[in-house]
Design a protein around this motif. Structure first.
Motif, PDB file in Angstrom:
ATOM      1  N   ASN A   1       0.791  -1.217   0.000  1.00 16.45           N
ATOM      2  CA  ASN A   1       0.000   0.000   0.000  1.00 16.45           C
ATOM      3  C   ASN A   1       0.830   1.275   0.000  1.00 16.45           C
ATOM      4  OD1 ASN A   1      -1.285  -2.227   1.906  1.00 16.45           O
ATOM      5  ND2 ASN A   1      -2.959  -1.232   0.789  1.00 16.45           N
TER       6      ASN A   1
ATOM      7  N   ASP B   1      -1.086  11.653   1.361  1.00 17.93           N
ATOM      8  CA  ASP B   1      -0.468  10.771   0.366  1.00 17.93           C
ATOM      9  C   ASP B   1       1.038  10.628   0.545  1.00 17.93           C
ATOM     10  OD1 ASP B   1      -2.808  10.206  -1.534  1.00 17.93           O
ATOM     11  OD2 ASP B   1      -2.831  12.391  -1.413  1.00 17.93           O
TER      12      ASP B   1
ATOM     13  N   ASP C   1       2.273   6.997  -0.680  1.00 15.61           N
ATOM     14  CA  ASP C   1       1.086   6.167  -0.870  1.00 15.61           C
ATOM     15  C   ASP C   1       1.102   5.502  -2.251  1.00 15.61           C
ATOM     16  OD1 ASP C   1      -1.839   5.585   0.106  1.00 15.61           O
ATOM     17  OD2 ASP C   1      -2.054   6.266  -1.964  1.00 15.61           O
ATOM     18  N   ARG C   2       0.395   4.387  -2.360  1.00 16.88           N
ATOM     19  CA  ARG C   2       0.384   3.602  -3.597  1.00 16.88           C
ATOM     20  C   ARG C   2      -0.054   4.423  -4.804  1.00 16.88           C
ATOM     21  NH1 ARG C   2       2.822   0.258  -6.419  1.00 16.88           N
ATOM     22  NH2 ARG C   2       3.214  -0.853  -4.456  1.00 16.88           N
ATOM     23  N   ARG C   3      -1.098   5.256  -4.672  1.00 17.76           N
ATOM     24  CA  ARG C   3      -1.555   5.985  -5.857  1.00 17.76           C
ATOM     25  C   ARG C   3      -0.506   6.997  -6.328  1.00 17.76           C
ATOM     26  NH1 ARG C   3      -6.157  10.526  -4.822  1.00 17.76           N
ATOM     27  NH2 ARG C   3      -5.230  11.665  -3.082  1.00 17.76           N
TER      28      ARG C   3
ATOM     29  N   GLU D   1       2.144   4.998  -8.239  1.00 15.45           N
ATOM     30  CA  GLU D   1       1.718   4.698  -9.602  1.00 15.45           C
ATOM     31  C   GLU D   1       1.915   5.898 -10.518  1.00 15.45           C
ATOM     32  OE1 GLU D   1       0.970   1.702 -10.713  1.00 15.45           O
ATOM     33  OE2 GLU D   1       1.427   1.013  -8.686  1.00 15.45           O
TER      34      GLU D   1
ATOM     35  N   TYR E   1      -0.470  15.809  -5.067  1.00 14.93           N
ATOM     36  CA  TYR E   1      -0.991  15.049  -3.929  1.00 14.93           C
ATOM     37  C   TYR E   1      -0.670  15.761  -2.612  1.00 14.93           C
ATOM     38  CZ  TYR E   1      -1.556  11.306  -7.353  1.00 14.93           C
ATOM     39  OH  TYR E   1      -1.906  10.572  -8.446  1.00 14.93           O
TER      40      TYR E   1
END
Length: 253
Positions: free
Chosen positions: A92, A121, A167-169, A172, A193
């Motif tokens: 995560n 984030d 954070d994962r997002r 990415e 973010y």
């Protein structure tokens, strides 16, 4: 992962010729994070070490189930190693952290708490106290951050290194960026973010010596400024144009 499952966090650890520190790092992290309520693992990225570091990491990966590694084919530099780590980090969130323990693993608990309770984030460490750094290094670092933030449209927080929770997002988003010459501190800020900083005291290295000398740091600073600002290019274009115009003006007709 199931919604009620504890989060998984990967510690991304780039290393270059750190045979003296990798075992100390793993033992310290296991001690500090033993009672964590979330799952974690360590991902070493060996950036072309020549001193037996990779051999020691292989041994550690066999002795500790939480330890994994990636071995790069040669020395590509820390920014590439960090990118490779984020590309392969699972779970995560990821925490880039230095192996020399100048980034205290105890702070990861604060990172995770803010990330989980506030939905931030990115939580990054701010080196508010750097007693082991020389006066020249502290002044040059301060100069770099001020100049970078003055000439670019993507300000970065002063005295913030790579030590942070991502954070994962956001990971990415970083993975999707095609840059080859990567200045990660700038990319962290560029993707946006929500982010917040936590001050901490930066201790001395536990073992060994830094692989960054002043020449490498100077070139690293130039890479960052040229990557995120067109001002240097515009200045040299102007100087080149003026020089050419002067030669044409003074040359015999």
């Amino acid at each position: 992962m199931e919604d009620n499952a504890p989060p998984v966090i990967t510690l991304v650890v780039p290393v270059l010729n750190e045979v003296e520190t990798v075992t100390i790092f793993v033992e310290r992290v296991h001690t500090v994070l033993a009672d964590a309520s979330w799952q974690w693992n360590i991902l070493f990225i060996d950036d072309g070490s020549t001193d037996g570091t990779q051999r020691e990491i292989r041994r550690l990966s066999q002795a500790y189930e939480k330890v994994g590694f990636i071995a790069l084919s040669r020395n590509f530099g820390k920014e590439v190693a960090l990118s490779a780590g984020l590309l392969n980090a699972r779970g995560n969130a990821a925490v880039p952290i230095d192996v020399d323990l100048q980034d205290p693993p105890e702070l990861i608990f604060d990172f995770v708490n803010i990330w989980q309770t506030q939905g931030i984030d990115m939580v990054y460490g701010i080196r508010s106290d750097r007693p082991e750094d020389t006066t020249a290094k502290r002044h040059s670092a301060s100069w770099f951050y001020r100049l970078f933030n003055r000439i670019t449209e993507t300000p970065i927080p002063e005295n913030a290194g790579d030590f942070r929770l991502i954070d994962r997002r956001m990971i990415e988003a970083l993975r999707a960026m095609p840059e080859r010459n990567r200045f990660m501190k700038g990319l962290y800020a560029w993707v946006g973010y929500q982010s917040v900083g936590i001050p901490y005291r930066r201790p001395a290295r536990v073992k060994g010596e830094s692989k960054f000398n002043y020449w490498k740091l100077w070139n690293f600073a130039l890479d960052g400024m040229f990557s995120f600002s067109t001002l240097p290019l515009r200045i040299w274009s102007y100087i080149g144009g003026e020089s050419r115009a002067w030669r044409l003006y003074t040359s015999p007709s």
